[in-house]
Design an enzyme around this catalytic site. Sequence first.
Site, mmCIF file in Angstrom:
data_model
loop_
_atom_site.group_PDB
_atom_site.id
_atom_site.type_symbol
_atom_site.label_atom_id
_atom_site.label_comp_id
_atom_site.label_asym_id
_atom_site.label_seq_id
_atom_site.Cartn_x
_atom_site.Cartn_y
_atom_site.Cartn_z
ATOM 1 N N GLU A 112 0.835 -1.204 0.000
ATOM 2 C CA GLU A 112 0.000 0.000 0.000
ATOM 3 C C GLU A 112 0.871 1.255 0.000
ATOM 4 O OE1 GLU A 112 -4.002 -1.628 2.223
ATOM 5 O OE2 GLU A 112 -2.323 -0.970 3.469
ATOM 6 N N GLU A 132 -3.374 -9.981 4.039
ATOM 7 C CA GLU A 132 -4.297 -9.657 5.131
ATOM 8 C C GLU A 132 -5.461 -10.646 5.235
ATOM 9 O OE1 GLU A 132 -2.404 -5.635 4.195
ATOM 10 O OE2 GLU A 132 -2.891 -7.505 3.147
#
Length: 261
Positions: A112, A132
């Site tokens: 990210e 995740e």
Amino acid sequence: MTDGPIKTTRDGHILEVTLDRPKANAIDLATSRIMGEVFADFRDNPELRVAIVTGAGEKFFCPGWDLKAAAEGDAVDGDYGKGGFGGLQELPRMNKPVIMAINGICCGGGLELALSGDILLAADHATFALPEIRSGTVADAASVKLPKRIPYHIAMEMLLTGRWVDAEEAARWGLVNRVVPADQLMDEARKMAALIASGPPLVYAALKEVVREAEDMKFQDAMNRITKSQFPTVEALYTSEDQREGARAFAEKRDPIWKGR
């Protein structure tokens, strides 16, 4: 800055930022706050025109959130500081180019962070993932950004399965600009940074603001705002000394001298 988890060096108009937290360059709350200060200072320093972000060592760029720190009390919704996690993703008015030199494993919040860059260069051994899903959490920023950067179905596969992507596949889908041998990564990043630093900083600022703000606008609405100089950076550009210098240099058949004003 030479001490602590973030190392910075300056070469003329170029700032190099190195995430250096052995063993894996994971980011805890304190490191995120430092990164926010570093990137805000870069944004606000008129002498700096382009930044390179990389990780220390040869194995990790960044795996994202420091789970060990979380286990010891760092709250996932804690104070990340300026710019949110990693200091860059939500930093307002970041109108300067940022090059990501991805030197190894780039996953989770590290991916990210990388997606916050404008140009992504990857070492040939770099790998990418959003794991995740395997820990029952949401890759929130990636869920917003990734489907806009690469084909939707590829982005969703990464989000839904957490599978790893090697550097060549990342380049094939357009996740990174190009792949280079690991020992040439920083040379390539510095070469790119030098090229950008030699260009017109006010134009870069205008480009970044227009691209960012126009992402969710209708084409004609964006064009109207540009032609009416309703973007602050565009207005600054069209009334600048650099704008006049560009025209003079073209007429005089010489290279322009950009001053950023």
